[in-house]
Write a protein that holds these residues in place. Structure first.
Motif, mmCIF file in Angstrom:
data_model
loop_
_atom_site.group_PDB
_atom_site.id
_atom_site.type_symbol
_atom_site.label_atom_id
_atom_site.label_comp_id
_atom_site.label_asym_id
_atom_site.label_seq_id
_atom_site.Cartn_x
_atom_site.Cartn_y
_atom_site.Cartn_z
ATOM 1 N N PHE A 177 0.932 -1.210 0.088
ATOM 2 C CA PHE A 177 -0.135 0.044 0.085
ATOM 3 C C PHE A 177 0.798 1.205 -0.041
ATOM 4 O O PHE A 177 1.708 1.323 0.955
ATOM 5 N N ASN A 178 0.763 1.931 -0.981
ATOM 6 C CA ASN A 178 1.532 3.272 -1.217
ATOM 7 C C ASN A 178 0.967 4.279 -1.582
ATOM 8 O O ASN A 178 -0.002 4.336 -2.311
ATOM 9 N N VAL A 179 1.392 5.645 -1.148
ATOM 10 C CA VAL A 179 0.850 6.904 -1.479
ATOM 11 C C VAL A 179 1.980 7.621 -1.876
ATOM 12 O O VAL A 179 3.086 7.721 -1.564
ATOM 13 N N LEU A 180 1.799 8.137 -3.289
ATOM 14 C CA LEU A 180 2.722 8.959 -3.748
ATOM 15 C C LEU A 180 2.513 10.488 -3.757
ATOM 16 O O LEU A 180 1.545 10.904 -4.308
ATOM 17 N N HIS A 181 3.356 10.973 -2.804
ATOM 18 C CA HIS A 181 3.023 12.502 -2.639
ATOM 19 C C HIS A 181 3.749 13.102 -3.771
ATOM 20 O O HIS A 181 4.751 12.900 -4.661
ATOM 21 N N THR A 182 3.385 14.458 -3.912
ATOM 22 C CA THR A 182 4.073 15.289 -4.809
ATOM 23 C C THR A 182 4.663 16.515 -3.964
ATOM 24 O O THR A 182 5.717 17.313 -4.663
ATOM 25 N N ALA A 183 4.512 16.850 -2.715
ATOM 26 C CA ALA A 183 5.003 17.869 -1.991
ATOM 27 C C ALA A 183 6.120 17.252 -1.076
ATOM 28 O O ALA A 183 5.965 16.415 -0.380
ATOM 29 N N ALA A 184 7.417 18.071 -1.292
ATOM 30 C CA ALA A 184 8.568 17.400 -0.373
ATOM 31 C C ALA A 184 8.135 17.490 1.168
ATOM 32 O O ALA A 184 8.954 17.079 2.177
#
Length: 696
Positions: free
Chosen positions: A488-495
Motif C-alpha cells: 500500500f503506497n501513497v505517492l506524494h507530490t510535495a517535499a
C-alpha cells in the motif's frame, strides 16, 4: 571454483569473480583501472569505442572488456586459469591507437568548452594517449542540433559513444535521439530535429563523456574548479533525490545528481537540475508591510511588531497554512509557537488530502522506492508518475523492461513510457475492481508482491477520504499487505508533506482545515510559503513567510522573507518516510532569515519564548518530542505490515463520479521557485507547442 564463481588471472594476480561479470568488471574487482567511453553500468553494452581493450593471454588480438564475459574466457593448454593483461605493451599500443582515432576529428577547443576540467576525453587522452598525432588531413565538421532549451550541442566534438541514445531509449523511455548514417558521416541527432521533451533529458549532459552535449543555461558561466560543491537533497518532488549544488559567491550555478541506489540511482529530473535560475529571480530580500494599499519595505523590528500585534487576537480566529517546501524544523517551530498561543487551525496539506489520522503507514510509500525492483504487479490509482515523480517512473519502466511486470491504471494518464492496462478512469471502477474475477484483478491477486500506488489526483478531492478507504480495502482483498511486504503506497507530490503529517501539522480539536480557513471569517492567516492555493481570505490579515514573490506574497499584508532550500539547514522526510538532512549551500538573500529563526523571534515578541536558540537545540527538542525524526536515512518500509489494518484508513461513504486526473497539470511549474525560472518557463512553453523549436 564453485558453480557461479571462476578463478582468473589479472596482471599476474589470481582472483575469484562471478562468471557473469564482464572482463571490465573483473579487472575493476582486481583493482585495475580500465578506461572507457561508451560503457556505462546502468546502460546496455554498445562496445563501440574500443577504449577498454585488454589482452587475453593466448588470443591473437585485444578484446573489448566491456562486451566479453568471464564465462567466455579460455583457460591455458595445461588447465591453467584464464588470464588477461590490462597494462601490457599490446594493450598500451591498442589504447594509443584508439585514442588517436577518436581525436582525428575532435576539435582542440578545450579552453572554450564547458566540459573542460571534468572531461573524460581530456583525462584519458593524458593517461592513455600518444604525445602527438599522425593525422594531417582536414577535420570533419558536424552541424549542431537544436535539442531544446536545456541541452547545448556542439556535435563536432561527438565521438559517437551513443550513451545519450541508449539513455533516452532505455531509461527515459522517450526515444528522441538516434544515430544517422555510417562511418565518417555518422552523427547523433534528434528525430525530425525537434527538441528533446523527456522529463529526464538533462541526464544526457552528465552521461556525455566529451563536450558534445552540455547544459545550455549553464553555458560559459563558470569552470568546475571555481565552484563550491555542496551535497544536499532535492525538494522539487517528494522523492528526496540526492543532489550536489554547485555555487559561486551568493548564487547557485548548477545542480547535479549524486548516486543513491535506494532513491534516484544517479538520475534527476529536468525540474530538479535546471530550477537553479529560479533561486535568483523574484526573491523576497526584506520585510514588507502593506501601507495605504501598497507593500512598503520596513525594518525587521517593525515587521515583527506588526506580526505580534496581529497574532495576539483570538486563537480561534488565527489560521496557519504550511506550503510544499518547508523543512521539518520550521514546521516544528511554527507548531510549538502557535500551539502555545492556543491556535488549532493549522494545516500542512495545501491540496486538502485527507491524510494525517491513524497509523503513519497510511500516508507512506511503504514498499519503498527500491521495492519497485521486487514488485511483480503494480496498480496506479489517480496518479501519473511520469509527471509527479519522473525518476520513480523510470524505475517502474526498468522493472517492466527487465521482468515484464504488469501495470494497471485507474485514472487518466498520458504516455507512461511503458505499456499498461487501462483498468478504469474513476471511483466507480475502483469500487468494483476487487470483485472482478479475471483481468488485472487476477494479476494482482496472483502476484507474490503486488503494489498499489495511490496519488494526490485521487486523494486531493472532496471524496478523498472515501477513496482512501476504498484503496485500503482493495489492498486487503488482493493481498497487497502481508507479513514481509506492504504494497500500500501513497505517492506524494510535495517535499514537506510527509514531514508535516509525521509532525501532526494538521487541525487540532475544533481547528479548521485549509478549505475551511478560506471560507471562514478569520482575523489573521499565516502562510508558510503556501503558494499553491487561491489566497483569497476575505478581510483577514495575511502574513506571508517565504522566499519568492509568488501568489501568497501578492495577497499578503505583511511579508517576512525566509530562506530557500539551498540557503538553510533542514530536514525533510520523503514519501517513504526517510528523514534526510540537507546542507546549506549559500546564505539567504539580503535581510532574509531562516524560517525557524523568524518564529523564534516572533515568540519573544509574543511572550511565548521557544526553548531553543540554535538549529541544533531545535533538533534535539524535535527528536525528543517525535523520535521518528531521529532515524536519519531510514525508510521504515514494510517492517510493520502485519499490524497495518488497511481496511480502517480513510472514511466510509459514497464516492463521486468524476474521473481521476493527475494532481500536476504542468510538470515544469509546480512551486514558487519553478515559476520564477526562465528556463523552466521555456520548457513549459515547449510542451504546449510540442513541435515548436526552442529559441537558441
Amino acid at each position: 571454483m564453485t558453480d557461479n564463481l571462476r578463478t582468473i588471472i589479472v596482471d599476474g594476480d589470481e582472483i575469484e569473480v562471478p562468471t557473469h561479470y564482464t572482463l571490465l568488471q573483473a579487472a575493476e574487482a582486481a583493482g585495475k583501472e580500465i578506461p572507457r567511453f561508451c560503457y556505462h553500468e546502468r546502460l546496455s553494452v554498445a562496445g563501440n569505442c574500443r577504449m577498454c581493450l585488454v589482452e587475453l593471454v593466448g588470443a591473437p588480438k585485444p578484446a573489448a572488456s566491456c562486451a566479453m564475459n568471464v564465462s567466455d574466457m579460455r583457460g591455458g593448454p595445461n588447465g591453467e586459469p584464464p588470464a588477461m593483461n590490462t597494462a601490457s605493451p599490446m594493450v598500451k599500443k591498442a589504447r594509443e591507437g584508439v585514442m588517436e582515432f577518436l581525436l582525428i576529428n575532435h576539435p582542440l577547443d578545450c579552453p572554450i568548452c564547458d566540459q573542460g576540467g571534468e572531461c573524460d576525453l581530456q583525462d584519458q587522452a593524458m593517461a592513455y594517449g600518444r604525445s602527438g598525432t599522425r593525422f594531417t588531413e582536414n577535420k570533419r565538421a558536424v552541424e549542431d542540433k537544436n535539442m531544446g532549451p536545456l541541452i547545448k550541442t556542439i556535435m563536432t566534438r561527438c565521438i559517437q559513444c551513443t550513451r545519450c541514445v541508449r539513455f533516452v531509449t532505455e531509461v527515459a523511455g522517450s526515444p528522441e535521439i538516434g544515430m544517422l548514417n555510417r562511418g565518417e558521416d555518422a552523427e547523433i541527432t534528434t528525430y525530425l530535429e525537434a527538441a528533446v521533451e523527456s522529463e529526464l533529458s538533462g541526464n544526457v549532459i552528465d552521461l556525455c563523456p566529451v563536450g558534445a552535449l552540455t547544459s545550455k543555461p549553464y553555458a560559459y558561466n563558470a569552470r568546475p574548479w571555481e565552484l563550491k560543491k555542496t551535497e544536499t537533497i532535492d525538494v522539487m518532488d517528494a522523492m528526496g533525490s540526492w543532489i550536489r549544488v554547485d555555487s559561486r559567491g551568493p548564487g547557485v550555478l548548477r545542480i547535479m545528481p549524486r548516486v543513491n541506489d535506494d532513491l534516484n540511482e544517479e538520475w534527476i529530473s529536468d525540474k530538479t537540475r535546471f530550477v537553479w535560475d529560479g533561486l535568483q529571480s523574484q526573491r523576497l530580500d526584506k520585510p514588507y508591510a502593506r501601507k495605504d494599499g501598497k507593500l512598503t519595505p520596513v525594518a525587521w523590528d517593525e515587521a515583527l511588531g506588526i506580526a505580534a500585534t496581529k497574532l495576539s487576537g483570538k486563537a480561534d480566529k488565527i489560521g496557519v497554512i504550511a506550503g510544499d517546501l518547508n523543512s521539518i524544523e520550521e514546521l516544528k517551530a511554527a507548531k510549538d509557537l502557535f500551539g502555545s498561543l492556543g491556535v488549532t487551525s493549522i494545516d500542512g496539506r495545501q491540496d486538502g488530502a485527507p491524510l494525517g489520522d491513524g497509523l503513519r503507514e497510511s500516508w507512506l510509500f511503504n514498499s519503498t522506492i527500491a521495492g519497485i525492483d521486487q514488485a511483480d504487479a503494480i496498480l496506479l490509482v489517480g496518479t501519473d508518475p511520469r509527471l509527479e515523480s519522473p525518476v520513480l517512473n523510470a524505475r517502474i519502466r526498468r522493472a517492466w523492461l527487465e521482468r515484464d511486470i504488469k501495470v494497471g491504471v485507474i485514472g487518466e494518464t498520458g504516455d507512461l513510457t511503458y505499456p499498461f492496462e487501462q483498468v478504469g478512469t474513476g471511483p466507480a471502477d475502483l469500487n468494483g475492481f476487487a470483485g472482478k474475477r479475471g483481468g488485472f484483478t487476477k494479476t494482482l491477486k496472483d502476484a507474490e508482491k503486488p503494489m498499489i500506488i495511490v496519488g494526490m489526483g485521487a486523494l486531493s478531492r472532496t471524496d478523498g477520504a472515501q477513496i482512501l478507504r476504498s484503496v485500503g480495502e482493495l489492498a486487503a482483498k488482493v493481498g497487497a499487505v502481508k507479513a514481509g511486504w506492504n504494497g500500500f503506497n501513497v505517492l506524494h507530490t510535495a517535499a514537506s508533506r510527509v514531514g508535516a503529517l509525521d509532525l501532526g501539522f494538521v487541525p487540532g480539536e475544533s481547528g479548521k482545515s485549509v478549505a475551511e480557513m478560506q471560507s471562514a471569517k478569520m482575523d489573521t492567516i499565516v502562510l508558510m510559503g503556501a503558494d499553491e492555493i487561491q489566497a483569497d481570505f476575505g478581510k483577514a490579515f495575511v502574513i506571508y513567510i517565504g522566499h519568492h514573490g509568488d501568489r501568497g506574497a501578492h495577497r499578503a499584508d505583511l511579508i517576512l522573507p525566509g530562506a530557500a532550500y539551498t540557503e538553510k539547514k533542514g530536514m525533510w522526510a520523503n514519501m517513504e518516510g526517510r528523514v534526510q538532512m540537507n546542507t546549506r549551500a549559500i546564505f539567504p538573500k539580503g535581510e532574509a532569515k531562516e524560517d525557524w529563526a523568524i518564529f523564534r523571534a516572533l515568540s519573544d515578541r509574543l511572550g511565548k519564548t521557544l526553548p531553543y536558540n540554535s538549529i541544533d537545540e531545535l533538533r534535539e527538542k524535535l527528536i525528543a518530542d517525535h523520535p521518528v525524526f531521529g532515524g536519519l536515512d531510514h525508510a521504515p518500509g514494510h517492517a510493520s505490515a502485519a499490524d497495518f489494518d488497511v481496511a480502517s484508513i480513510g472514511e466510509a461513504g459514497d464516492m463521486g463520479g468524476d474521473p481521476f486526473r493527475s494532481a500536476i497539470a504542468d510538470f515544469y511549474l509546480t512551486n514558487a521557485i519553478t515559476r520564477a525560472s526562465k528556463t523552466l518557463a521555456e520548457c513549459s512553453a515547449l510542451k504546449t507547442a510540442p513541435h515548436a523549436q526552442a529559441a537558441e
